[in-house]
Scaffold this active site. Structure first.
Site, PDB file in Angstrom:
ATOM      1  N   ASP A   1       4.670  -3.097  -9.084  1.00  0.00           N
ATOM      2  CA  ASP A   1       4.902  -2.508  -7.761  1.00  0.00           C
ATOM      3  C   ASP A   1       3.667  -2.140  -6.935  1.00  0.00           C
ATOM      4  O   ASP A   1       2.872  -1.207  -7.471  1.00  0.00           O
ATOM      5  CB  ASP A   1       5.806  -1.037  -7.872  1.00  0.00           C
ATOM      6  CG  ASP A   1       6.059  -0.217  -6.695  1.00  0.00           C
ATOM      7  OD1 ASP A   1       5.425  -0.637  -5.596  1.00  0.00           O
ATOM      8  OD2 ASP A   1       6.751   0.465  -6.543  1.00  0.00           O
ATOM      9  N   VAL A   2       3.470  -2.962  -5.986  1.00  0.00           N
ATOM     10  CA  VAL A   2       1.938  -2.747  -5.266  1.00  0.00           C
ATOM     11  C   VAL A   2       2.248  -2.453  -3.792  1.00  0.00           C
ATOM     12  O   VAL A   2       3.073  -2.948  -2.900  1.00  0.00           O
ATOM     13  CB  VAL A   2       1.391  -3.868  -5.262  1.00  0.00           C
ATOM     14  CG1 VAL A   2       0.540  -4.235  -6.715  1.00  0.00           C
ATOM     15  CG2 VAL A   2       1.904  -5.205  -4.779  1.00  0.00           C
ATOM     16  N   GLU A   3       1.795  -1.213  -3.438  1.00  0.00           N
ATOM     17  CA  GLU A   3       2.168  -0.836  -1.843  1.00  0.00           C
ATOM     18  C   GLU A   3       0.850   0.317  -1.829  1.00  0.00           C
ATOM     19  O   GLU A   3       0.327   0.903  -2.709  1.00  0.00           O
ATOM     20  CB  GLU A   3       3.414  -0.333  -1.718  1.00  0.00           C
ATOM     21  CG  GLU A   3       3.833   0.851  -2.819  1.00  0.00           C
ATOM     22  CD  GLU A   3       5.360   1.400  -2.901  1.00  0.00           C
ATOM     23  OE1 GLU A   3       5.567   1.857  -1.859  1.00  0.00           O
ATOM     24  OE2 GLU A   3       6.039   0.979  -3.819  1.00  0.00           O
ATOM     25  N   TRP A   4       0.809   0.737  -0.411  1.00  0.00           N
ATOM     26  CA  TRP A   4      -0.050   1.736  -0.103  1.00  0.00           C
ATOM     27  C   TRP A   4       0.863   3.117  -0.145  1.00  0.00           C
ATOM     28  O   TRP A   4       1.957   3.085   0.439  1.00  0.00           O
ATOM     29  CB  TRP A   4      -0.766   1.563   1.471  1.00  0.00           C
ATOM     30  CG  TRP A   4      -1.632   0.450   1.606  1.00  0.00           C
ATOM     31  CD1 TRP A   4      -1.486  -0.384   2.568  1.00  0.00           C
ATOM     32  CD2 TRP A   4      -2.442   0.221   0.822  1.00  0.00           C
ATOM     33  NE1 TRP A   4      -2.497  -1.452   2.595  1.00  0.00           N
ATOM     34  CE2 TRP A   4      -3.163  -0.959   1.385  1.00  0.00           C
ATOM     35  CE3 TRP A   4      -3.234   0.508  -0.388  1.00  0.00           C
ATOM     36  CZ2 TRP A   4      -4.359  -1.649   0.831  1.00  0.00           C
ATOM     37  CZ3 TRP A   4      -4.372  -0.204  -0.960  1.00  0.00           C
ATOM     38  CH2 TRP A   4      -4.963  -1.250  -0.394  1.00  0.00           C
TER      39      TRP A   4
END
Length: 343
Positions: free
Chosen positions: A229-232
């Site tokens: 899970d990659v997000e800002w």
């Protein structure tokens, strides 16, 4: 041939005993098998042996030199719980009742029946009209969960349309979701296809995070591929925003390590702003899980192929309190079963 006197006496005795016996309640007292059968043992139509099964086994063991009443045998192991992890060596002492072919993956083993697909019956606290591109038109729906969903009634949730679930496992390099182990176990017991996901921290090395995930998420046959899970995330304790080049490098390191360990290519989950900043045109060989809660993924992520669509963060369902994320698989029921069988 001539019949000796001893043989004649034995034959006469057998004939008399056969005439004097009868079937019925006396069979139980005589130790004969009952007429009941189990699902796995078919009753034979042949004659019942004149000696008990125990006597036959004892005679066979005596002939083979295996029966030693004066010394207790080893503790039976055939029905002990055995924890099996793919890739682990077999124990040196295997119980006879559990002997397997050298290669258990041979094609002669009958394929498992397909899991039933439950129709979508979720509700939404903030429904969106997606028009002709409605996720309702997709055949296979599922959910993702974490500690915030609390105790889940998995069987009820499944009947509402949760055909798969992704379960929050780890954050960074030192946090384990406190509900992961319970959710992982109970989802499997309910028969859901399930996988685990990791929330990536940009303040920790990729290797540390991969090791932490591997330490906590079992390598099990039938599990769905792991997810990064990659997000800002402004609510995360890690506020750092690294360059695109550094993002791609760290992701590649993490995913390579997971793919080597689990034998499955990780799925990339992301949100619109992070994708725009870092992932356009990258990782073309990886499956994507895209968050798009207002428009279809084709409009939010033009040109990107996707596997899962997270279309709501405000789902409501029997079996879970509060809101839950809703997702759909990009394909038909047949395509879902084929994907599951090959991952």
């Amino acid at each position: 041939m001539r019949i000796s006197a001893v043989s004649a006496i034995l034959l006469a005795s057998l004939a008399l005993s056969g005439c004097s016996t009868s079937s019925g309640a006396g069979d139980l007292a005589a130790g004969l098998p009952s007429a009941e059968t189990t699902n796995s043992i078919a009753r034979s139509d042949g004659p019942v042996p004149s000696v008990s099964v125990g006597e036959v086994i004892a005679q066979a063991e005596q002939q083979q030199g295996l029966y030693a009443p004066s010394a207790p045998g080893p503790r039976p192991q055939a029905f002990l719980s055995v924890s099996k992890t793919e890739g682990m060596p077999l124990p040196s002492e295997r119980p006879v009742a559990m002997l397997m072919p050298a290669n258990p993956r041979i094609s002669s083993i009958a394929p498992q029946a397909r899991s039933p697909i439950y129709a979508r019956r979720f509700r939404d606290a903030k429904p969106i009209n997606f028009g002709v591109s409605s996720p309702r038109k997709l055949a296979v729906h599922g959910v993702d969960v974490s500690r915030w969903q609390g105790d889940i009634d998995w069987q009820t949730l499944q009947t509402q349309g949760a055909n798969f679930v992704y379960i929050k496992a780890t954050d960074g390099g030192d946090h384990l979701d406190p509900m992961f182990r319970q959710n992982w176990r109970k989802a499997k017991e309910a028969g859901l296809k399930r996988g685990a996901y990791h929330f990536f921290y940009w303040c920790r090395t990729a290797g540390e995070q991969a090791d932490w995930f591997i330490r906590n998420v079992p390598r099990e046959a039938g599990a769905l591929p792991p997810v990064i899970d990659v997000e800002w995330n402004g609510e995360s304790s890690c506020k750092q925003r690294v360059s695109r080049e550094r993002v791609l490098e760290k992701m590649q390191t993490f995913m390579d390590k997971l793919e080597r360990y689990y034998g499955q290519r990780p799925i990339i989950y992301t949100a619109p702003d992070f994708y725009r900043d870092n992932l356009r045109g990258a990782f073309l060989e990886h499956p994507f899980w895209l968050r798009a809660v207002a428009e279809h993924p084709s409009k939010v992520y033009p040109g990107r192929k996707w596997l899962f669509w997270q279309y709501s963060g405000s789902g409501l369902s029997h079996g879970v309190e509060g809101r839950i994320d809703l997702n759909a698989f990009h394909g038909s029921e047949d395509e879902w079963h084929k994907w599951v069988a090959t991952n």
